[in-house]
Design a protein around this motif. Structure first.
Motif, PDB file in Angstrom:
ATOM      1  N   ASP A 438       0.928  -1.097   0.124  1.00  0.00           N
ATOM      2  CA  ASP A 438      -0.008  -0.055  -0.015  1.00  0.00           C
ATOM      3  C   ASP A 438       0.860   1.420  -0.089  1.00  0.00           C
ATOM      4  N   ASP A 439       0.056   2.364  -0.060  1.00  0.00           N
ATOM      5  CA  ASP A 439       1.127   3.682   0.016  1.00  0.00           C
ATOM      6  C   ASP A 439       2.034   4.029   0.996  1.00  0.00           C
ATOM      7  N   SER A 440       1.750   3.133   2.342  1.00  0.00           N
ATOM      8  CA  SER A 440       2.634   3.646   3.309  1.00  0.00           C
ATOM      9  C   SER A 440       4.000   2.856   3.265  1.00  0.00           C
ATOM     10  N   ASP A 441       3.822   1.757   2.477  1.00  0.00           N
ATOM     11  CA  ASP A 441       5.026   0.620   2.429  1.00  0.00           C
ATOM     12  C   ASP A 441       6.366   1.510   1.826  1.00  0.00           C
ATOM     13  N   SER A 442       7.335   1.097   2.262  1.00  0.00           N
ATOM     14  CA  SER A 442       8.811   1.641   1.704  1.00  0.00           C
ATOM     15  C   SER A 442       9.175   0.798   0.536  1.00  0.00           C
ATOM     16  N   ALA A 443      10.523   1.353  -0.057  1.00  0.00           N
ATOM     17  CA  ALA A 443      10.771   0.645  -1.371  1.00  0.00           C
ATOM     18  C   ALA A 443      11.532  -0.711  -1.086  1.00  0.00           C
ATOM     19  N   VAL A 444      11.779  -0.735   0.188  1.00  0.00           N
ATOM     20  CA  VAL A 444      12.264  -1.983   0.625  1.00  0.00           C
ATOM     21  C   VAL A 444      11.201  -3.045   0.780  1.00  0.00           C
ATOM     22  N   ASP A 445      10.141  -2.808   1.051  1.00  0.00           N
ATOM     23  CA  ASP A 445       8.924  -3.530   1.164  1.00  0.00           C
ATOM     24  C   ASP A 445       8.303  -3.858  -0.136  1.00  0.00           C
ATOM     25  N   VAL A 446       8.561  -2.926  -1.347  1.00  0.00           N
ATOM     26  CA  VAL A 446       8.230  -3.295  -2.415  1.00  0.00           C
ATOM     27  C   VAL A 446       8.987  -4.203  -3.056  1.00  0.00           C
ATOM     28  N   LEU A 447      10.292  -4.005  -2.684  1.00  0.00           N
ATOM     29  CA  LEU A 447      11.167  -5.134  -3.398  1.00  0.00           C
ATOM     30  C   LEU A 447      11.158  -6.701  -2.605  1.00  0.00           C
ATOM     31  N   HIS A 448      10.776  -6.575  -1.298  1.00  0.00           N
ATOM     32  CA  HIS A 448      10.505  -8.035  -0.691  1.00  0.00           C
ATOM     33  C   HIS A 448       9.271  -8.603  -1.556  1.00  0.00           C
ATOM     34  N   ALA A 449       8.283  -7.445  -1.472  1.00  0.00           N
ATOM     35  CA  ALA A 449       7.064  -8.075  -2.277  1.00  0.00           C
ATOM     36  C   ALA A 449       7.246  -8.665  -3.648  1.00  0.00           C
ATOM     37  N   ARG A 479      20.722  -1.808   4.696  1.00  0.00           N
ATOM     38  CA  ARG A 479      22.131  -1.203   4.712  1.00  0.00           C
ATOM     39  C   ARG A 479      22.516  -0.286   3.610  1.00  0.00           C
ATOM     40  N   HIS A 480      21.836  -0.270   2.566  1.00  0.00           N
ATOM     41  CA  HIS A 480      21.978   0.251   1.651  1.00  0.00           C
ATOM     42  C   HIS A 480      21.042   1.006   0.747  1.00  0.00           C
ATOM     43  N   TYR A 481      21.128   2.069   0.018  1.00  0.00           N
ATOM     44  CA  TYR A 481      19.503   2.643  -0.288  1.00  0.00           C
ATOM     45  C   TYR A 481      19.465   2.049  -1.727  1.00  0.00           C
ATOM     46  N   VAL A 482      18.284   2.466  -2.267  1.00  0.00           N
ATOM     47  CA  VAL A 482      17.862   1.902  -3.831  1.00  0.00           C
ATOM     48  C   VAL A 482      18.333   2.896  -4.361  1.00  0.00           C
ATOM     49  N   THR A 483      19.398   2.427  -5.320  1.00  0.00           N
ATOM     50  CA  THR A 483      19.889   3.634  -6.577  1.00  0.00           C
ATOM     51  C   THR A 483      19.070   3.694  -7.606  1.00  0.00           C
ATOM     52  N   ALA A 484      19.054   4.878  -8.129  1.00  0.00           N
ATOM     53  CA  ALA A 484      18.416   5.242  -9.511  1.00  0.00           C
ATOM     54  C   ALA A 484      18.655   3.893 -10.697  1.00  0.00           C
ATOM     55  N   SER A 485      19.733   3.451 -10.745  1.00  0.00           N
ATOM     56  CA  SER A 485      20.159   2.405 -11.557  1.00  0.00           C
ATOM     57  C   SER A 485      19.440   0.964 -11.295  1.00  0.00           C
ATOM     58  N   LEU A 501       9.049   4.224  -6.866  1.00  0.00           N
ATOM     59  CA  LEU A 501       9.876   3.447  -5.975  1.00  0.00           C
ATOM     60  C   LEU A 501      10.957   4.434  -5.079  1.00  0.00           C
ATOM     61  N   LEU A 502      11.427   5.425  -5.836  1.00  0.00           N
ATOM     62  CA  LEU A 502      12.265   6.448  -4.981  1.00  0.00           C
ATOM     63  C   LEU A 502      11.699   7.273  -4.201  1.00  0.00           C
ATOM     64  N   ALA A 503      10.334   7.668  -4.615  1.00  0.00           N
ATOM     65  CA  ALA A 503       9.525   8.596  -3.711  1.00  0.00           C
ATOM     66  C   ALA A 503       9.191   7.812  -2.407  1.00  0.00           C
ATOM     67  N   ARG A 504       9.049   6.528  -2.462  1.00  0.00           N
ATOM     68  CA  ARG A 504       8.666   5.795  -1.308  1.00  0.00           C
ATOM     69  C   ARG A 504       9.993   5.714  -0.337  1.00  0.00           C
ATOM     70  N   ILE A 510      13.090   9.766   5.465  1.00  0.00           N
ATOM     71  CA  ILE A 510      13.232  11.140   6.459  1.00  0.00           C
ATOM     72  C   ILE A 510      12.432  10.564   7.510  1.00  0.00           C
ATOM     73  N   ALA A 511      11.334   9.724   7.618  1.00  0.00           N
ATOM     74  CA  ALA A 511      10.718   9.205   8.726  1.00  0.00           C
ATOM     75  C   ALA A 511      11.855   8.501   9.695  1.00  0.00           C
ATOM     76  N   VAL A 512      12.766   7.776   9.151  1.00  0.00           N
ATOM     77  CA  VAL A 512      13.812   7.103  10.062  1.00  0.00           C
ATOM     78  C   VAL A 512      14.633   8.343  10.585  1.00  0.00           C
ATOM     79  N   ALA A 513      14.974   9.341   9.726  1.00  0.00           N
ATOM     80  CA  ALA A 513      15.996  10.478  10.367  1.00  0.00           C
ATOM     81  C   ALA A 513      15.316  11.186  11.268  1.00  0.00           C
ATOM     82  N   ALA A 514      14.011  11.490  11.288  1.00  0.00           N
ATOM     83  CA  ALA A 514      13.066  12.016  12.290  1.00  0.00           C
ATOM     84  C   ALA A 514      12.979  11.274  13.640  1.00  0.00           C
ATOM     85  N   GLU A 515      12.868   9.972  13.534  1.00  0.00           N
ATOM     86  CA  GLU A 515      12.685   9.190  14.678  1.00  0.00           C
ATOM     87  C   GLU A 515      14.084   9.148  15.416  1.00  0.00           C
TER      88      GLU A 515
END
Length: 525
Positions: A438-449, A479-485, A501-504, A510-515
């Motif tokens: 759903d819209d609240s899932d992160s890019a990593v969640d999308v990758l796992h799915a 431990r590594h961000y999703v690159t544009a490539s 995917l990059l927007a997620r 930002i949420a993790v940085a705030a926490e």
């Protein structure tokens, strides 16, 4: 012929970096990557003779069943044949590729040829092809450049024994072919090459010997800048990835592992040692040239046709031939340049509007001045922590800052791939998948799915993307961000929306940085 199978004996020569069989001081300056990269910049630097280790040119002779190899060279050749019984066939394919390039260049009217680092002239396909053309009434010239003392002495001896008809068209020069500017100046001053007329430069199986601290792109770009319009540059490079997209994962893994063993075996030789590159990286190196034929990144066995190799084995080699354009085309911006032009400008505007000294802004954004300066100069990414700290203190939108950075890189890589397409840029191997996100899932969640929807293991999934499996594992663990490539690869293979995917990812970062900042941050003044 060197036997391809049979019992293997333990190699007598240790790998480079281990104790030398008979240290004589000839390896001085070669024992650190920094020293080797430093010396590769200089035209006049040539290594001392070494009789204790195999030499790549003599190993090549052994694979051809020649007479110039020493017992150590033949022993390494046997090891290479054990790793890949197709090694001798690959050498024949390399010679055929060189011959085709020379013949096509002659047909276009090019008569000057510069063969860099090709080894013994008795095995030189360019020399054989041009000798035939000269016998048919042509007037070509050939300069052979190599920094190996044994190769240079052999070549000069062969040329000295050549017939009166053959002798004038070929010259052997000893020097470091990676020092492009000095090399071309020296060849021009000695009237061996006329830089006012087109030249065909053969970089066949050479650039993968460039040290890791030096980029093949620099060598190619200097040649493109210095050579006249209409010149040709023919390049081959070792790869550990197939070009065809439908190669099954086990075959991809076998090529990668065997290529690693191939490169490791070459570490018994004197430096430098070969390393592989990916097809996409190879295509980026060729972006300043007009490829012949257009988009022609292929294998050396198939050039100028698209690659059709379904069972690649080491050493599997990428090949391309490019023409120097009349005016060097504006190279699509690199991701670093894109950051400089987009997200950096936004951050620089915030600094200017803050009316505080640069050092004070850096401290308020939880950065050292040096770190922040690197980001503003385009030498580093805007981290989520920096975006959040700047947003909290100066009221900018952190999500917009990260999204601008990601989308700039996405657009840049897309433009570069369109500018220089590889033969692997084919229809996706799999259709779109319905993902339970759903819209609240992160890019990593999308990758796992997505991995769950494909039914593939992580290893096999990485192979379908041509992506390093260890890097994918780090990405899935956060431990590594999703690159544009990677995002573009997912879009191409599986129909994933790369921008989404990059927007997620930006929202989640930002949420993790705030926490992470919550326990220590004080209320804003």
């Amino acid at each position: 012929m060197i036997p391809a199978t049979g019992p293997r004996r333990n190699a007598q020569v240790p790998y480079w970096g281990d104790t030398c069989p008979r240290p004589l001081g000839c390896c001085k300056g070669l024992h650190t990557p920094g020293h080797r990269a430093y010396y590769q910049k200089y035209w006049g630097y040539v290594p001392a003779r070494c009789g204790q280790r195999p030499h790549p040119a003599r190993v090549d002779d052994a694979l051809r069943n020649g007479t110039l190899a020493s017992p150590k060279d033949r022993q390494l050749a046997r090891e290479l044949m054990h790793i890949s019984p197709a090694a001798a066939v690959a050498i024949k394919e390399r010679d055929s590729f060189t011959t085709r390039v020379v013949e096509d260049a002659l047909a276009e009217g090019i008569t000057q040829f510069l063969d860099l680092g090709r080894g013994f002239i008795s095995h030189s396909a360019s020399y054989a092809a041009l000798a035939g053309a000269r016998g048919a009434g042509g007037t070509p010239s050939l300069v052979l450049v190599d920094n190996d003392a044994n190769v240079h002495d052999h070549n000069r001896g062969c040329l000295g024994q050549a017939t009166h008809l053959e002798r004038p068209f070929a010259t052997a020069v000893r020097g470091n072919a990676f020092a492009v500017d000095t090399m071309l100046n020296d060849l021009r001053d000695t009237q061996l090459v006329d830089l006012d007329r087109p030249v065909c430069v053969l970089l066949v199986d050479l650039l993968h010997y460039l040290e890791r601290r030096r980029s093949p792109l620099t060598v190619i770009r200097r040649l493109t800048t210095r050579l006249p319009h209409g010149s040709w540059i023919a390049i081959t490079h070792l790869t550990n990835q197939p070009l065809l997209p439908d190669i099954p994962p086990p075959a991809r893994a076998a090529l990668r592992d065997d290529t690693a063993r191939w490169c490791r075996a070459h570490e018994r030789c004197v430096p430098p040692h070969p390393r592989s590159c990916s097809p996409s990286t190879f295509a980026d190196w060729m972006a300043d040239l007009e490829l012949l034929p257009p988009g022609g990144i292929t294998s050396q066995a198939c050039w100028p046709e698209p690659d059709t190799t379904h069972g690649p084995h080491p050493h599997f080699t990428l090949a391309a031939v490019g023409r120097v354009p009349s005016a060097s085309p504006r190279r699509p911006r690199s991701p670093r340049t894109a950051r400089r032009a987009a997200a950096r400008d936004m951050l620089a505007g915030v600094i200017a509007d803050s009316d505080v000294p640069f050092e004070e802004f850096a401290v308020s954004a939880d950065q050292s001045p040096a770190q922040l300066r690197r980001v503003l100069n385009g030498h580093g990414r805007i981290s989520p922590d920096l975006a959040y700290a700047a947003a909290r203190r100066y009221g900018i939108d952190p999500h917009a800052l990260l999204t601008l950075q990601d989308h700039a890189e996405l657009a840049t890589i897309t433009a570069r791939r369109e500018h220089t397409a590889t033969t692997s840029d084919s229809p996706p191997v799999a259709g779109q998948h319905t993902l339970d996100v759903d819209d609240s899932d992160s890019a990593v969640d999308v990758l796992h799915a997505l991995i769950a929807a494909t039914g593939l293991s992580r290893h096999a999934f990485a192979e379908t993307l041509g992506y390093d499996r260890s890097t994918l594992t780090k990405t899935l663990s956060g431990r590594h961000y999703v690159t544009a490539s990677l995002a573009l690869g997912l879009a191409h293979r599986y129909g994933i929306d790369a921008a989404d995917l990059l927007a997620r990812q930006a929202r989640h970062q930002i949420a993790v940085a705030a926490e992470r900042a919550q326990p220590t941050e004080a209320p804003p003044s």
